[in-house]
Design a protein around this motif. Structure first.
Motif, short mmCIF file in Angstrom:
data_model
loop_
_atom_site.label_atom_id
_atom_site.label_comp_id
_atom_site.label_asym_id
_atom_site.label_seq_id
_atom_site.Cartn_x
_atom_site.Cartn_y
_atom_site.Cartn_z
N GLU A 93 59.43 51.36 62.98
CA GLU A 93 59.37 51.71 61.56
C GLU A 93 60.52 52.62 61.16
N SER A 94 60.88 53.56 62.03
CA SER A 94 61.98 54.48 61.73
C SER A 94 63.29 53.74 61.54
N PHE A 95 63.55 52.75 62.37
CA PHE A 95 64.78 51.98 62.25
C PHE A 95 64.77 51.13 60.98
N ILE A 96 63.66 50.48 60.70
CA ILE A 96 63.61 49.60 59.54
C ILE A 96 63.66 50.41 58.24
N ARG A 97 63.00 51.56 58.21
CA ARG A 97 63.06 52.38 57.00
C ARG A 97 64.47 52.88 56.75
N PHE A 98 65.18 53.25 57.82
CA PHE A 98 66.57 53.68 57.66
C PHE A 98 67.40 52.54 57.08
N ALA A 123 54.84 44.19 59.41
CA ALA A 123 54.88 43.23 58.29
C ALA A 123 53.61 43.29 57.45
N SER A 124 52.51 43.67 58.05
CA SER A 124 51.24 43.69 57.33
C SER A 124 51.11 44.87 56.39
N VAL A 125 51.98 45.88 56.54
CA VAL A 125 51.85 47.08 55.70
C VAL A 125 53.09 47.39 54.89
N SER A 127 56.08 46.73 52.23
CA SER A 127 56.27 45.87 51.06
C SER A 127 57.71 45.84 50.56
N ASP A 128 58.58 46.73 51.06
CA ASP A 128 59.96 46.77 50.57
C ASP A 128 60.75 45.52 50.95
N PHE A 129 60.37 44.89 52.04
CA PHE A 129 61.09 43.73 52.55
C PHE A 129 60.28 42.45 52.34
N GLN A 130 61.00 41.35 52.38
CA GLN A 130 60.34 40.06 52.58
C GLN A 130 60.37 39.79 54.08
N PHE A 131 59.23 39.40 54.61
CA PHE A 131 59.12 39.08 56.04
C PHE A 131 58.92 37.58 56.20
N PHE A 292 60.34 18.18 75.71
CA PHE A 292 60.81 18.53 77.06
C PHE A 292 59.84 19.48 77.77
N GLY A 293 58.77 19.84 77.08
CA GLY A 293 57.80 20.75 77.68
C GLY A 293 57.96 22.19 77.23
N SER A 294 58.83 22.44 76.23
CA SER A 294 59.03 23.81 75.74
C SER A 294 57.87 24.26 74.87
N LYS A 295 57.78 25.59 74.69
CA LYS A 295 56.71 26.17 73.88
C LYS A 295 57.32 26.96 72.71
N PRO A 296 56.66 26.93 71.55
CA PRO A 296 57.17 27.72 70.41
C PRO A 296 57.04 29.21 70.68
N VAL A 297 58.07 29.96 70.27
CA VAL A 297 58.10 31.41 70.44
C VAL A 297 58.41 32.04 69.08
N LEU A 298 57.57 32.97 68.68
CA LEU A 298 57.67 33.59 67.37
C LEU A 298 58.74 34.69 67.35
N PHE A 299 59.51 34.73 66.26
CA PHE A 299 60.31 35.92 65.97
C PHE A 299 60.32 36.12 64.45
N TYR A 300 60.67 37.33 64.03
CA TYR A 300 60.59 37.69 62.62
C TYR A 300 61.97 37.87 62.01
N ALA A 301 62.05 37.58 60.71
CA ALA A 301 63.26 37.84 59.94
C ALA A 301 62.86 38.64 58.71
#
Length: 329
Positions: A93-98, A123-125, A127-131, A292-301
């Motif tokens: 949170e400190s990094f993102i708020r900066f 992301a759940s709390v 509101s300044d950003f779009q996630f 090919f047997g790969s699995k989905p992996v979540l990341f955020y923007a």
């Protein structure tokens, strides 16, 4: 805690790169040479000090209409926070708020998958950003090709046999020019406004640097001596990245990319790697990678537009217009 914003010139390459390699989120995108090539410019947030950082966050930057803009460069799927210990919610949170205080406009910034647990909480709390939730696909390579091949889908096995029946010749190469030409002639027409020529210049410089470090491999599929498809794979610190690929019509219908990927996986026999397919948010492409047997992996923007009228509206329009470009590389 308050992160420190540092200029590129203040960063010691050796110390930074050592930190990235030791971090829990290590990936080649965050190495200084890589950032220098793919970014127009970049700065970083560090904590607690530039001399002895425990957490770093590279920030690709460009100037648009006089504003400093944080953006996600091509050939760089994600960045985020790189820490020596598991991140706390407070640290993230400190990094993102900066970031929010310092930069009015964030076109896009992607956080590595290892940041996802903390990002989902934030992301759940916040509101300044779009996630945005994004996904790549990871394939665990454990050194046994037969075991890996057994995880191919029925259709992938069938298409692999069809490709083999065409007698493609698969060759490793040190020349990226044919791959760029294949993309320019067969994929750029699907990109609104075309492709900025500097993208290919950066890609060529990136490959040359990777090759000099023995971290990049190119494979081509040839039929009767003619190249019809190619792939570029990057290896670093236990991870392989499917960075770039292209094919003409014959290469696509002849399953050339399936053959090249299969050949790469055969060559990995005895290695232990995570293979990152760099999946765009396109169902058909994701389905190909999953086969090919790969699995989905979540990341955020995240993105943020705190510009005033009319700059806010102009940048929102530009973002919608060029949204497809990154997914096509």
């Amino acid at each position: 805690m308050t992160p420190i914003l540092v200029e590129r010139a203040q960063i010691c390459d050796a110390s930074w790169n050592e930190h990235i390699c030791k971090s829990l989120q290590c990936v080649i995108y965050a190495q200084t040479f890589y950032l220098d090539i793919v970014c127009e410019s970049w700065k970083a947030l560090v904590w607690p000090s530039i001399e002895h950082p425990e957490i770093v966050m590279p920030l690709p930057m460009q100037r648009k209409m006089g504003f400093k803009v944080i953006y996600q460069p091509l050939f760089c799927q994600y960045l985020g926070l790189f820490s020596l210990k598991p991140l706390s919610a407070f640290e993230l949170e400190s990094f993102i708020r900066f970031l929010s205080w310092e930069f009015s406009y964030i076109s896009a910034y992607h956080f590595n998958p290892e940041n996802s647990v903390r990002m989902s909480e934030f992301a759940s709390v916040k509101s300044d950003f779009q996630f945005f939730e994004k996904h790549t696909h990871w394939l665990q390579i454990r050194g046994d090709y037969a075991e890996m091949n057994a995880d191919y889908s029925r259709d992938r096995k069938r298409n692999l046999q069809r490709g083999k029946a065409l007698n493609w010749q698969i060759q490793a190469s040190a020349d990226i020019d044919p791959l760029i030409t294949l993309f320019a002639e067969n994929q750029t027409e699907r990109i609104p406004g075309g492709v900025n020529p500097t993208a290919f210049i950066r890609l060529k410089a990136l490959f040359n640097s990777l090759r000099a470090r023995r971290q990049g491999e190119i494979y081509y599929a040839l039929y009767n001596g003619q190249i019809h498809a190619g792939i570029l794979v990057v290896e670093f610190a236990g991870r392989a990245i499917y960075l770039f690929n292209a094919a003409d019509r014959q290469g696509r219908t002849g399953n050339a990319r399936t053959l090249m990927l299969d050949q790469y996986f055969r060559n990995c026999n005895g290695k232990s790697l995570i293979f990152d397919f760099e999946s765009p948010e396109v169902d058909s492409i994701a389905g190909f990678y999953k086969s090919f047997g790969s699995k989905p992996v979540l990341f955020y923007a995240i993105s943020q537009n705190g510009l005033w009228f009319p700059f806010k509206q102009i940048q929102n329009w530009r973002k919608r217009f060029f949204r497809t470009i990154q997914g096509l590389f």
